[in-house]
Design a protein around this motif. Structure first.
Motif, mmCIF file in Angstrom:
data_model
loop_
_atom_site.group_PDB
_atom_site.id
_atom_site.type_symbol
_atom_site.label_atom_id
_atom_site.label_comp_id
_atom_site.label_asym_id
_atom_site.label_seq_id
_atom_site.Cartn_x
_atom_site.Cartn_y
_atom_site.Cartn_z
ATOM 1 N N ILE A 133 20.646 -10.010 58.482
ATOM 2 C CA ILE A 133 19.675 -9.296 59.320
ATOM 3 C C ILE A 133 20.118 -7.841 59.506
ATOM 4 C CG2 ILE A 133 18.645 -9.191 61.647
ATOM 5 C CD1 ILE A 133 17.641 -11.535 59.904
ATOM 6 N N GLY A 134 21.429 -7.646 59.684
ATOM 7 C CA GLY A 134 21.956 -6.294 59.874
ATOM 8 C C GLY A 134 21.750 -5.422 58.642
ATOM 9 N N LEU A 135 21.983 -6.017 57.464
ATOM 10 C CA LEU A 135 21.807 -5.291 56.203
ATOM 11 C C LEU A 135 20.362 -4.823 56.051
ATOM 12 C CD1 LEU A 135 23.846 -4.869 53.803
ATOM 13 C CD2 LEU A 135 22.582 -6.663 52.621
ATOM 14 N N LEU A 136 19.427 -5.749 56.304
ATOM 15 C CA LEU A 136 18.004 -5.420 56.167
ATOM 16 C C LEU A 136 17.590 -4.370 57.203
ATOM 17 C CD1 LEU A 136 16.678 -9.055 55.621
ATOM 18 C CD2 LEU A 136 16.736 -7.235 53.906
ATOM 19 N N SER A 137 18.024 -4.567 58.461
ATOM 20 C CA SER A 137 17.653 -3.633 59.527
ATOM 21 C C SER A 137 18.228 -2.251 59.260
ATOM 22 C CB SER A 137 18.162 -4.138 60.880
ATOM 23 O OG SER A 137 17.752 -5.458 61.090
ATOM 24 N N ASP A 138 19.467 -2.229 58.772
ATOM 25 C CA ASP A 138 20.133 -0.956 58.494
ATOM 26 C C ASP A 138 19.331 -0.140 57.471
ATOM 27 O OD1 ASP A 138 22.402 0.765 58.873
ATOM 28 O OD2 ASP A 138 23.043 0.216 56.847
ATOM 29 N N ARG A 139 18.871 -0.823 56.430
ATOM 30 C CA ARG A 139 18.058 -0.150 55.409
ATOM 31 C C ARG A 139 16.778 0.405 56.020
ATOM 32 N NH1 ARG A 139 19.483 -1.627 50.033
ATOM 33 N NH2 ARG A 139 17.817 -0.217 49.374
ATOM 34 N N ILE A 140 16.112 -0.414 56.837
ATOM 35 C CA ILE A 140 14.846 0.003 57.454
ATOM 36 C C ILE A 140 15.077 1.210 58.368
ATOM 37 C CG2 ILE A 140 13.026 -0.688 59.073
ATOM 38 C CD1 ILE A 140 13.428 -3.575 57.936
ATOM 39 N N ILE A 141 16.142 1.125 59.186
ATOM 40 C CA ILE A 141 16.427 2.209 60.129
ATOM 41 C C ILE A 141 16.708 3.506 59.372
ATOM 42 C CG2 ILE A 141 18.069 3.039 61.873
ATOM 43 C CD1 ILE A 141 18.387 -0.052 62.598
ATOM 44 N N LYS A 142 17.464 3.414 58.265
ATOM 45 C CA LYS A 142 17.784 4.610 57.477
ATOM 46 C C LYS A 142 16.537 5.237 56.876
ATOM 47 C CE LYS A 142 22.642 4.108 56.563
ATOM 48 N NZ LYS A 142 23.466 2.986 56.135
ATOM 49 N N VAL A 143 15.650 4.394 56.354
ATOM 50 C CA VAL A 143 14.391 4.910 55.779
ATOM 51 C C VAL A 143 13.576 5.603 56.866
ATOM 52 C CG1 VAL A 143 12.176 4.221 54.784
ATOM 53 C CG2 VAL A 143 14.295 3.246 53.900
ATOM 54 N N LEU A 144 13.507 4.956 58.038
ATOM 55 C CA LEU A 144 12.731 5.531 59.141
ATOM 56 C C LEU A 144 13.319 6.872 59.583
ATOM 57 C CD1 LEU A 144 11.986 2.358 61.290
ATOM 58 C CD2 LEU A 144 10.356 3.691 59.965
ATOM 59 N N CYS A 145 14.654 6.967 59.590
ATOM 60 C CA CYS A 145 15.298 8.218 60.003
ATOM 61 C C CYS A 145 15.060 9.308 58.951
ATOM 62 C CB CYS A 145 16.794 8.014 60.196
ATOM 63 S SG CYS A 145 17.185 7.055 61.658
ATOM 64 N N LYS A 146 15.083 8.904 57.666
ATOM 65 C CA LYS A 146 14.937 9.861 56.580
ATOM 66 C C LYS A 146 13.534 10.476 56.576
ATOM 67 C CE LYS A 146 17.523 8.659 52.881
ATOM 68 N NZ LYS A 146 17.730 7.857 51.672
ATOM 69 N N THR A 147 12.535 9.640 56.804
ATOM 70 C CA THR A 147 11.166 10.176 56.836
ATOM 71 C C THR A 147 10.985 11.072 58.049
ATOM 72 O OG1 THR A 147 10.460 8.194 57.987
ATOM 73 C CG2 THR A 147 10.087 8.248 55.603
ATOM 74 N N ASN A 148 11.928 10.893 59.019
ATOM 75 C CA ASN A 148 11.969 11.778 60.172
ATOM 76 C C ASN A 148 10.641 11.841 60.909
ATOM 77 O OD1 ASN A 148 13.425 13.353 61.880
ATOM 78 N ND2 ASN A 148 13.024 15.273 60.795
ATOM 79 N N LYS A 149 9.968 10.713 60.928
ATOM 80 C CA LYS A 149 8.713 10.654 61.663
ATOM 81 C C LYS A 149 8.835 9.582 62.732
ATOM 82 C CE LYS A 149 5.696 11.945 57.854
ATOM 83 N NZ LYS A 149 5.057 11.351 56.685
ATOM 84 N N SER A 150 8.025 9.727 63.719
ATOM 85 C CA SER A 150 7.948 8.671 64.705
ATOM 86 C C SER A 150 7.310 7.465 64.019
ATOM 87 C CB SER A 150 7.110 9.150 65.889
ATOM 88 O OG SER A 150 6.565 8.057 66.542
ATOM 89 N N ILE A 151 7.741 6.253 64.432
ATOM 90 C CA ILE A 151 7.290 5.038 63.749
ATOM 91 C C ILE A 151 5.782 4.885 63.783
ATOM 92 C CG2 ILE A 151 7.166 2.564 64.222
ATOM 93 C CD1 ILE A 151 10.110 2.474 64.197
ATOM 94 N N VAL A 152 5.185 5.187 64.922
ATOM 95 C CA VAL A 152 3.733 5.015 65.034
ATOM 96 C C VAL A 152 3.072 6.396 65.042
ATOM 97 C CG1 VAL A 152 1.869 4.033 66.384
ATOM 98 C CG2 VAL A 152 4.093 2.928 66.330
#
Lengths: 122, 166
Positions: free
Chosen positions: B147-166
């Motif tokens: 779960i940590g591996l998957l979440s870590d990837r998602i969090i990194k992608v979200l940070c990279k796009t540098n946008k708010s999630i919604v």
């Protein structure tokens, strides 16, 4: 993943290993079968005497069988049947637990009797 | 405020879908009482993307809704015991920043199993389940890592796009 994560994981796995060793030492054959239902003792039976015990409660029905010095859950009307899958137990502190029915079958060594003379040594 | 409600709603919906998928296709490794818990991907991601309040809301609302829709009284108690202990442990350790997402997720996995074991011991009125603790510790580490591996990837992608999630 950083170094502290690895230390954390190592510590938890070490604790699990120690726990595993702790629960798997002192594995002599038990002498008594103790059945507990919803926290109350339901009955104790000598493991040396073959017997079929049907435990009925408002939660459901379990059939515990004592045969040839071993105990197993022959049948249960619980949804998961983990108690039936557990198979045969015979050593001290071994347990069969039927969680939905709040039933614990545990093997104890109450009288610490010396091994029988004609016991087969492997 | 309405944006916040919508955001929490989307996370809850996603977590419920994950729970539902796992109910249809259980990833349980063949060990009684152990499952992967993919809904926790949403909780771990929320922990690093949204506020504590929103994360608690998402987790608690998901547990209650899944309990009401698909579970019974007993399964709700197990879910709450595991979910809340895991949640508060992860909140604490994500705030003090000793461990990375992986470590926090492992803590979540282990505490989830321990919470459920405690609930089971209380319901059973017996400590005889303790023998199962080592198995649950290892299972918690394994599921926490995945779960940590998957979440870590998602969090990194979200940070990279540098946008708010919604």
């Amino acid at each position: 993943m950083n170094k502290k994560d690895l230390i954390l994981i190592g510590a938890v796995l070490l604790a699990a290993l120690l726990g595993f060793l702790f629960f798997n030492t002192d594995k002599d054959k038990g002498s008594t079968v103790v059945i507990t239902l919803d926290g109350n003792q339901y009955g104790t039976y000598p493991i040396s005497t073959d017997k079929t015990i049907t435990v009925k409660s408002e939660n459901g029905i379990n059939t515990v069988v004592i045969k040839s010095g071993e105990v197993y859950m022959q049948d249960a009307d619980c949804p998961d049947k983990y108690c039936v899958d557990k198979g045969h137990i015979s050593k001290v502190n071994d347990t069969i637990i039927c969680l939905p029915h709040k039933l614990v079958v545990e093997i104890k060594d109450t009288d610490n009797q010396p091994p029988e003379v004609d016991e087969v040594v492997k | 405020m309405s944006k916040r409600i919508a955001k929490v709603g989307i996370f809850v919906a996603l977590a419920m879908i994950f729970s539902y998928i796992e109910a249809i296709v259980p990833f349980n490794f063949g060990i009684p009482g152990v499952k992967l818990g993919i809904a926790n991907i949403v909780v771990v991601t929320s922990l690093y993307q949204l506020s504590i309040k929103e994360t608690v809301g998402i987790s608690v609302i998901r547990i209650f809704l899944m309990g009401v829709l698909f579970g019974n009284g007993l399964s709700l108690i197990y879910s709450l015991a595991g979910g809340l202990l895991s949640l508060f442990g992860m909140i604490f350790f994500s705030k003090i920043k000793i461990f990375s997402v992986m470590g926090v997720s492992v803590i979540g996995g282990v505490l989830h199993n321990m919470g459920q074991l405690i609930a089971a011991a209380i319901i059973l009125k017996s400590i005889s389940l303790t023998y199962y603790l080592p198995v649950l510790l290892v299972a918690g580490v394994v599921t926490g890592l995945i779960i940590g591996l998957l979440s870590d990837r998602i969090i990194k992608v979200l940070c990279k796009t540098n946008k708010s999630i919604v």
